[in-house]
Design a protein around this motif. Structure first.
Motif, PDB file in Angstrom:
ATOM      1  N   TYR A 185       0.829  -1.208   0.000  1.00  0.00           N
ATOM      2  CA  TYR A 185       0.000   0.000   0.000  1.00  0.00           C
ATOM      3  C   TYR A 185       0.865   1.262   0.000  1.00  0.00           C
ATOM      4  CZ  TYR A 185       0.930  -0.326   5.056  1.00  0.00           C
ATOM      5  OH  TYR A 185       1.535  -0.428   6.279  1.00  0.00           O
ATOM      6  N   GLU A 186       0.260   2.385  -0.343  1.00  0.00           N
ATOM      7  CA  GLU A 186       0.934   3.679  -0.304  1.00  0.00           C
ATOM      8  C   GLU A 186       0.942   4.177   1.140  1.00  0.00           C
ATOM      9  OE1 GLU A 186       3.136   6.759  -1.853  1.00  0.00           O
ATOM     10  OE2 GLU A 186       2.405   4.962  -2.889  1.00  0.00           O
ATOM     11  N   PRO A 187       2.114   4.367   1.744  1.00  0.00           N
ATOM     12  CA  PRO A 187       2.139   4.716   3.174  1.00  0.00           C
ATOM     13  C   PRO A 187       1.665   6.136   3.438  1.00  0.00           C
ATOM     14  CG  PRO A 187       4.352   4.794   2.256  1.00  0.00           C
ATOM     15  CD  PRO A 187       3.469   4.271   1.166  1.00  0.00           C
ATOM     16  N   ALA A 188       0.903   6.272   4.508  1.00  0.00           N
ATOM     17  CA  ALA A 188       0.495   7.601   4.956  1.00  0.00           C
ATOM     18  C   ALA A 188       1.651   8.334   5.618  1.00  0.00           C
ATOM     19  CB  ALA A 188      -0.685   7.491   5.920  1.00  0.00           C
ATOM     20  N   ASP A 189       2.559   7.602   6.214  1.00  0.00           N
ATOM     21  CA  ASP A 189       3.745   8.170   6.857  1.00  0.00           C
ATOM     22  C   ASP A 189       4.726   7.008   7.065  1.00  0.00           C
ATOM     23  OD1 ASP A 189       5.476   9.968   7.946  1.00  0.00           O
ATOM     24  OD2 ASP A 189       4.283  10.418   9.728  1.00  0.00           O
ATOM     25  N   TRP A 190       5.775   7.260   7.827  1.00  0.00           N
ATOM     26  CA  TRP A 190       6.798   6.241   8.064  1.00  0.00           C
ATOM     27  C   TRP A 190       7.080   6.118   9.545  1.00  0.00           C
ATOM     28  CZ3 TRP A 190       8.767   3.335   4.068  1.00  0.00           C
ATOM     29  CH2 TRP A 190       8.479   3.796   2.778  1.00  0.00           C
ATOM     30  N   ILE A 191       7.474   4.922   9.960  1.00  0.00           N
ATOM     31  CA  ILE A 191       7.997   4.678  11.298  1.00  0.00           C
ATOM     32  C   ILE A 191       9.509   4.513  11.159  1.00  0.00           C
ATOM     33  CG2 ILE A 191       8.058   3.117  13.273  1.00  0.00           C
ATOM     34  CD1 ILE A 191       5.226   2.305  12.665  1.00  0.00           C
ATOM     35  N   GLY A 192      10.267   5.417  11.755  1.00  0.00           N
ATOM     36  CA  GLY A 192      11.717   5.303  11.734  1.00  0.00           C
ATOM     37  C   GLY A 192      12.194   4.384  12.845  1.00  0.00           C
TER      38      GLY A 192
END
Length: 373
Positions: A185-192
């Protein structure tokens, strides 16, 4: 995607004896083929098979297809050795390990794993049994067991050859499964995710997976290992091997649990996972003698592998970003300075005053780099 599934075999005493004799015959044949390959310099599959095929069948009692698999096993071993030498994993050409590796044929333990293709081994997934070729004839109805998820994956997606393995007196079959890739899926944001030694993983959300318990466990294991090594007896050597495997299983379990939780959070919130690209870190850093064992046993690479394949299996976007200065850069003003990280655990920007846990700040920097990428 490729996934390896391991199931436990439950052979009768007669079946176990036949399997053990089969492993012994195959590995004696592999030793012979390896010596021929080393002496002749022929290490390609077709050329080597022409040299040894008839001899392997006549001398070691192997039928046609197992003889072919033995030759392929030897060819793969020399290919792996060449790749390891090229990558420098055995040191330079002048090192003792390098000279030992290139100066003698590749050897095979009597109980080394043996690959079988579908002509030598067939699966009856409905009855949870396998039929396998042995030197005593075809053994049918050998039962196997595994978790429900493993058995389902095996029944639906198994492809290619399987490896017969004997470990600790128990029998296993390791099968390769080819699963379809889920749509990412297209990510809404990222987890670093910042990986470390004291804290195994710290996310940009502030979740901290501490490694102190694992490090205490490893230090305790190191003390026990030193005491056993000082004895220099056969029983001590056996116990050392058992302890090493137990420690490895423990670290792998910890990494599985951490990666599973991070991937589940990312999938639930519709975000992707970003980690630092840490390839070659052992070659880039210089450590004191007392720090070397800690870094060498640091499971960061395995944790990254678990995150990558679990994310891929769940359809979660996964990205590796540049690791340079993630622990020294201020995520608010961008000021980068070694003095920003006054201690291992604390970050304080010298320009704007932003302060917080150093590993969380590093995770935020990883997340920001994934956003810009």
């Amino acid at each position: 995607m490729k996934l390896v599934v391991q199931v436990k075999l439950l052979p009768s005493p007669e079946q176990a004896a036949a399997l053990l004799a089969t492993l012994g015959a195959c590995n004696r044949a592999a030793d012979h083929v390896s010596q021929v390959a080393f002496g002749s310099g022929v290490k390609d599959r077709n050329g080597l098979q022409k040299l040894v095929y008839a001899d392997v069948k006549a001398t070691f009692g192997l039928s046609a297809q197992p003889a072919v698999r033995v030759v392929k096993k030897v060819v793969d071993a020399y290919s792996a050795l060449a790749a390891g030498l090229k990558a420098g994993r055995l040191g330079g050409p002048g090192s003792k390990r390098y000279r030992s590796a290139v100066g003698s044929p590749v050897g095979f333990r009597p109980e080394a794993a043996q690959p079988f293709d579908d002509r030598c081994l067939s699966w009856q997934t409905d009855g949870r049994t396998v039929s396998i070729w042995t030197v005593d004839g075809r053994m049918r109805g050998i039962r196997y067991t595994g978790s429900p998820d493993q058995l389902k994956t095996l029944a639906e997606y198994r492809r290619g050859e399987s490896d017969l393995v004997r470990r600790g007196g128990k029998w296993f079959l390791i099968a390769t499964c080819d699963l379809p890739d889920p749509e990412v899926y297209e990510p809404a944001d990222w987890i670093g995710v910042d990986r470390g030694i004291v804290n195994l993983a710290t996310t940009s959300d502030g979740s901290n997976y501490q490694g102190r318990r694992l490090n205490r466990y490893r230090r305790w294991k190191a003390r026990k290992r030193a005491a056993l090594q000082a004895r220099r007896t056969r029983s001590a050597t056996r116990r050392l091997g058992a302890r090493a495997k137990k420690e490895q299983r423990h670290a792998t379990d910890v990494n599985h649990r951490i990666s599973k939780e991070i991937v589940s959070v990312a999938k639930r919130t519709g975000r992707g996972i970003a980690v630092e690209q840490l390839d070659g870190i052992r070659e880039r850093v210089r450590l004191r003698r007392d720090q070397r064992a800690t870094l060498s046993s640091w499971p960061f690479h395995q944790l990254g592998q678990h995150l990558a394949y679990k994310a891929r299996r769940a359809g979660v976007p996964f990205l590796e970003v540049d690791a340079a200065y993630t622990s020294q850069r201020c995520p608010r003003c961008g000021h980068t300075e070694r003095a920003n990280r006054s201690t291992r655990d604390h970050f304080s920007c010298r320009r704007c005053g932003l302060a917080g846990p150093a590993d969380v700040v590093a995770g935020v920097n990883v997340r920001n780099r994934a956003r810009s990428a």
